[in-house]
Motif scaffolding. Structure first.
Motif, PDB file in Angstrom:
ATOM      1  N   LYS A 159      -3.824   1.735   6.083  1.00  0.00           N
ATOM      2  CA  LYS A 159      -3.076   0.616   6.248  1.00  0.00           C
ATOM      3  C   LYS A 159      -1.569  -0.074   5.828  1.00  0.00           C
ATOM      4  O   LYS A 159      -1.442   0.288   4.702  1.00  0.00           O
ATOM      5  CB  LYS A 159      -4.302  -0.776   5.558  1.00  0.00           C
ATOM      6  CG  LYS A 159      -4.060  -2.326   5.519  1.00  0.00           C
ATOM      7  CD  LYS A 159      -5.250  -2.809   5.321  1.00  0.00           C
ATOM      8  CE  LYS A 159      -4.682  -4.443   4.790  1.00  0.00           C
ATOM      9  NZ  LYS A 159      -6.014  -5.209   4.114  1.00  0.00           N
ATOM     10  N   TYR A 160      -0.890  -0.745   6.438  1.00  0.00           N
ATOM     11  CA  TYR A 160       0.504  -0.802   6.703  1.00  0.00           C
ATOM     12  C   TYR A 160       0.867  -1.963   7.073  1.00  0.00           C
ATOM     13  O   TYR A 160       0.600  -2.560   7.959  1.00  0.00           O
ATOM     14  CB  TYR A 160       1.725   0.107   7.075  1.00  0.00           C
ATOM     15  CG  TYR A 160       2.738   0.032   7.644  1.00  0.00           C
ATOM     16  CD1 TYR A 160       3.674   0.329   5.552  1.00  0.00           C
ATOM     17  CD2 TYR A 160       3.318  -0.020   8.113  1.00  0.00           C
ATOM     18  CE1 TYR A 160       4.819  -0.332   5.623  1.00  0.00           C
ATOM     19  CE2 TYR A 160       4.720  -0.265   8.052  1.00  0.00           C
ATOM     20  CZ  TYR A 160       5.828  -0.125   7.094  1.00  0.00           C
ATOM     21  OH  TYR A 160       6.903  -0.160   6.911  1.00  0.00           O
ATOM     22  N   LYS A 161       1.315  -3.089   6.315  1.00  0.00           N
ATOM     23  CA  LYS A 161       1.409  -4.238   6.730  1.00  0.00           C
ATOM     24  C   LYS A 161       0.653  -5.805   7.042  1.00  0.00           C
ATOM     25  O   LYS A 161       1.017  -6.112   8.102  1.00  0.00           O
ATOM     26  CB  LYS A 161       2.717  -4.282   8.037  1.00  0.00           C
ATOM     27  CG  LYS A 161       4.341  -3.707   6.536  1.00  0.00           C
ATOM     28  CD  LYS A 161       5.434  -4.224   7.339  1.00  0.00           C
ATOM     29  CE  LYS A 161       6.664  -4.241   6.144  1.00  0.00           C
ATOM     30  NZ  LYS A 161       8.386  -3.914   6.678  1.00  0.00           N
ATOM     31  N   THR A 172      11.725   1.879   4.338  1.00  0.00           N
ATOM     32  CA  THR A 172      10.591   2.248   3.135  1.00  0.00           C
ATOM     33  C   THR A 172      10.965   2.015   1.905  1.00  0.00           C
ATOM     34  O   THR A 172      11.666   2.070   1.759  1.00  0.00           O
ATOM     35  CB  THR A 172      10.419   3.855   3.149  1.00  0.00           C
ATOM     36  OG1 THR A 172       9.251   4.743   2.402  1.00  0.00           O
ATOM     37  CG2 THR A 172      11.574   4.943   2.920  1.00  0.00           C
ATOM     38  N   VAL A 184       4.995   5.517   3.996  1.00  0.00           N
ATOM     39  CA  VAL A 184       5.030   4.974   5.062  1.00  0.00           C
ATOM     40  C   VAL A 184       6.651   4.663   5.330  1.00  0.00           C
ATOM     41  O   VAL A 184       6.846   3.743   4.516  1.00  0.00           O
ATOM     42  CB  VAL A 184       4.066   4.045   5.415  1.00  0.00           C
ATOM     43  CG1 VAL A 184       4.434   3.321   6.389  1.00  0.00           C
ATOM     44  CG2 VAL A 184       2.694   4.550   5.200  1.00  0.00           C
ATOM     45  N   ILE A 188       6.721   4.256  12.801  1.00  0.00           N
ATOM     46  CA  ILE A 188       6.226   4.011  12.162  1.00  0.00           C
ATOM     47  C   ILE A 188       6.149   5.410  12.171  1.00  0.00           C
ATOM     48  O   ILE A 188       5.782   6.308  12.731  1.00  0.00           O
ATOM     49  CB  ILE A 188       4.789   3.860  11.758  1.00  0.00           C
ATOM     50  CG1 ILE A 188       4.728   2.441  11.984  1.00  0.00           C
ATOM     51  CG2 ILE A 188       4.518   3.905  10.075  1.00  0.00           C
ATOM     52  CD1 ILE A 188       3.343   1.674  11.699  1.00  0.00           C
ATOM     53  N   TYR A 224       9.420   2.181   7.815  1.00  0.00           N
ATOM     54  CA  TYR A 224       9.385   1.627   9.444  1.00  0.00           C
ATOM     55  C   TYR A 224      10.675   2.252  10.026  1.00  0.00           C
ATOM     56  O   TYR A 224      11.785   2.138   9.110  1.00  0.00           O
ATOM     57  CB  TYR A 224       9.126  -0.198   9.401  1.00  0.00           C
ATOM     58  CG  TYR A 224       9.362  -0.549  10.717  1.00  0.00           C
ATOM     59  CD1 TYR A 224       8.366  -0.497  11.583  1.00  0.00           C
ATOM     60  CD2 TYR A 224      10.741  -0.841  10.589  1.00  0.00           C
ATOM     61  CE1 TYR A 224       9.229  -1.721  12.744  1.00  0.00           C
ATOM     62  CE2 TYR A 224      11.332  -1.348  11.892  1.00  0.00           C
ATOM     63  CZ  TYR A 224      10.853  -1.274  13.362  1.00  0.00           C
ATOM     64  OH  TYR A 224      10.860  -2.818  14.144  1.00  0.00           O
ATOM     65  N   ILE A 279       5.158   9.109   8.571  1.00  0.00           N
ATOM     66  CA  ILE A 279       4.641   8.736   7.520  1.00  0.00           C
ATOM     67  C   ILE A 279       5.185  10.465   7.037  1.00  0.00           C
ATOM     68  O   ILE A 279       5.110  11.490   8.088  1.00  0.00           O
ATOM     69  CB  ILE A 279       3.254   8.807   7.891  1.00  0.00           C
ATOM     70  CG1 ILE A 279       2.132  10.096   9.297  1.00  0.00           C
ATOM     71  CG2 ILE A 279       2.895   7.745   8.321  1.00  0.00           C
ATOM     72  CD1 ILE A 279       1.059   9.834   9.024  1.00  0.00           C
ATOM     73  N   ARG A 294       1.121   5.249  -0.589  1.00  0.00           N
ATOM     74  CA  ARG A 294      -0.303   4.879   0.023  1.00  0.00           C
ATOM     75  C   ARG A 294      -2.017   5.868  -0.132  1.00  0.00           C
ATOM     76  O   ARG A 294      -1.408   6.444   0.850  1.00  0.00           O
ATOM     77  CB  ARG A 294      -0.681   4.106   0.971  1.00  0.00           C
ATOM     78  CG  ARG A 294       0.832   3.491   1.232  1.00  0.00           C
ATOM     79  CD  ARG A 294       0.841   3.013   2.212  1.00  0.00           C
ATOM     80  NE  ARG A 294       1.835   2.388   2.651  1.00  0.00           N
ATOM     81  CZ  ARG A 294       2.237   0.670   2.323  1.00  0.00           C
ATOM     82  NH1 ARG A 294       0.993   0.081   2.606  1.00  0.00           N
ATOM     83  NH2 ARG A 294       3.365  -0.145   2.506  1.00  0.00           N
TER      84      ARG A 294
END
Length: 92
Positions: free
Chosen positions: A39-41, A5, A87, A74, A89, A76, A10
């Protein structure tokens, strides 16, 4: 378990901020404009699809997880106000 991370928070998006074609194709079950997304990647994720980390012992610093595969996903973490998420990964 490896967790990646950048520790930045976000904004949480509403369904009305997600492009219509993506909502129709991937989230046709969403009802109402206030359903929360991130929205992530380059991908959109509905926060209603995330599971609380109380089910998983190795994610104490996070609030919820979403599995991408058997070995990855993922995680959060909500900010204090609840309007942004950090966020991460994770993978094995």
């Amino acid at each position: 378990m490896r967790i990646i991370t950048n520790h930045h928070y976000r904004d949480i998006l509403s369904a009305r901020e997600v492009p219509g074609e993506i909502l129709k194709k991937e989230f046709d079950w969403v009802e109402g404009p206030e359903v929360p997304f991130i929205k992530y990647k380059g991908e959109y994720y509905c926060l209603l699809d995330f599971q609380p980390t109380s089910f998983f012992g190795s994610f104490q610093e996070f609030d919820a997880v979403f599995g991408l595969s058997y070995y990855s996903g993922i995680a959060i973490k909500y900010n204090k106000e609840g309007d942004k998420v950090k966020v991460a990964y994770f993978y094995r």
